[in-house]
Design a protein around this motif. Structure first.
Motif, PDB file in Angstrom:
ATOM      1  N   THR A  80     -11.101   0.921  -4.152  1.00  0.00           N
ATOM      2  CA  THR A  80     -10.868  -0.457  -4.602  1.00  0.00           C
ATOM      3  C   THR A  80      -9.394  -0.839  -4.512  1.00  0.00           C
ATOM      4  N   GLY A  81      -8.614  -0.046  -3.797  1.00  0.00           N
ATOM      5  CA  GLY A  81      -7.223  -0.398  -3.531  1.00  0.00           C
ATOM      6  C   GLY A  81      -6.267  -0.094  -4.658  1.00  0.00           C
ATOM      7  N   ARG A  82      -6.647   0.762  -5.575  1.00  0.00           N
ATOM      8  CA  ARG A  82      -5.813   1.050  -6.743  1.00  0.00           C
ATOM      9  C   ARG A  82      -4.484   1.713  -6.400  1.00  0.00           C
ATOM     10  N   PHE A  83      -4.387   2.335  -5.236  1.00  0.00           N
ATOM     11  CA  PHE A  83      -3.126   2.916  -4.799  1.00  0.00           C
ATOM     12  C   PHE A  83      -2.510   2.100  -3.671  1.00  0.00           C
ATOM     13  N   ALA A  84      -3.306   1.736  -2.707  1.00  0.00           N
ATOM     14  CA  ALA A  84      -2.779   1.036  -1.536  1.00  0.00           C
ATOM     15  C   ALA A  84      -2.080  -0.267  -1.905  1.00  0.00           C
ATOM     16  N   ALA A  85      -2.673  -1.051  -2.778  1.00  0.00           N
ATOM     17  CA  ALA A  85      -2.115  -2.364  -3.087  1.00  0.00           C
ATOM     18  C   ALA A  85      -0.767  -2.286  -3.808  1.00  0.00           C
ATOM     19  N   PRO A  86      -0.659  -1.577  -4.944  1.00  0.00           N
ATOM     20  CA  PRO A  86       0.637  -1.563  -5.640  1.00  0.00           C
ATOM     21  C   PRO A  86       1.727  -0.795  -4.909  1.00  0.00           C
ATOM     22  N   LEU A  87       1.361   0.093  -3.997  1.00  0.00           N
ATOM     23  CA  LEU A  87       2.357   0.912  -3.305  1.00  0.00           C
ATOM     24  C   LEU A  87       2.753   0.358  -1.939  1.00  0.00           C
ATOM     25  N   GLY A  88       2.277  -0.836  -1.616  1.00  0.00           N
ATOM     26  CA  GLY A  88       2.756  -1.518  -0.423  1.00  0.00           C
ATOM     27  C   GLY A  88       2.166  -1.043   0.882  1.00  0.00           C
TER      28      GLY A  88
END
Length: 213
Positions: free
Chosen positions: A48-56
């Motif tokens: 669900t993008g919990r790492f990809a989104a906040p880490l750019g």
């Protein structure tokens, strides 16, 4: 194929809510991945993008469409499996795998594909012999919907899965045993042997680098 794909399709909301219930653990894991940097990269098993989104990160691949529907729309999202990524060679500067290898049928194949599409790989796992790894394995044996589909590897086992690549750096966190810290833990750069005790550890792979001591 991903042996776990069906449970993630059926329980996408449960997966995503875990991060809200365990904010200190999640923050510790985010800090560990951020230290290695994967900006502009692709996450394999993006969920669900919990790492990809906040880490750019720029993009994400996952076999569960229901997970991708919960991910932020500003990510380039692709439905697919890690063993056969629908991405061109060398498309990204970095490929990130966060607790992905434990849920796939052929982790070595996933790492080979990651190396094909990216110049650098950051693979994060719950070390199998750590207190956290043993706890999750025990919960899996009792029928936990997610952990029952997982296999928890040691860092040494993960390093051996990537022929031609050597772990250039190791960052670990969650040295506090379950139930974990009350506040986020700062990640540390360490060696593989020390990181085996952690609840979350990331190996950075680069071609031609000397293994971390």
């Amino acid at each position: 194929m991903w042996r776990s794909a069906e449970v993630f399709r059926q329980r996408a909301d449960d997966y995503d809510k875990w991060y809200e219930r365990h904010r200190a653990i999640y923050a510790s894991e985010l800090a560990a991945v951020e230290r290695l940097g994967c900006v502009g990269g692709v996450e394999i098993g993006v969920g669900t993008g919990r790492f990809a989104a906040p880490l750019g990160l720029r993009a994400g691949v996952d076999p569960a469409r229901e997970m991708l529907r919960l991910a932020p729309r500003d990510l380039d999202l692709v439905e697919g499996v890690g063993e056969s990524l629908p991405l061109r060679d060398g498309a990204y500067p970095c490929a990130l795998l966060v607790v992905t290898l434990c849920f796939v049928d052929d982790p070595a194949a996933v790492l080979r594909e990651a190396a094909r599409v990216a110049q650098r790989i950051v693979a994060c796992v719950v070390p199998g012999k750590s207190p956290w790894g043993r706890l999750y394995a025990e919960l899996g044996a009792r029928g936990h919907p997610f952990y029952s589909k997982a296999k928890f590897y040691t860092l040494a086992e993960v390093a051996a899965m990537a022929p031609g690549l050597a772990p250039a750096r190791v960052v670990a966190t969650l040295f506090t045993p379950p139930p974990g810290p009350d506040a986020p833990e700062d990640p540390v750069d360490t060696g593989i042997d020390e990181a085996e005790r952690a609840g979350f550890a990331c190996l950075e792979f680069k071609r031609g680098k000397t293994p971390h001591p």
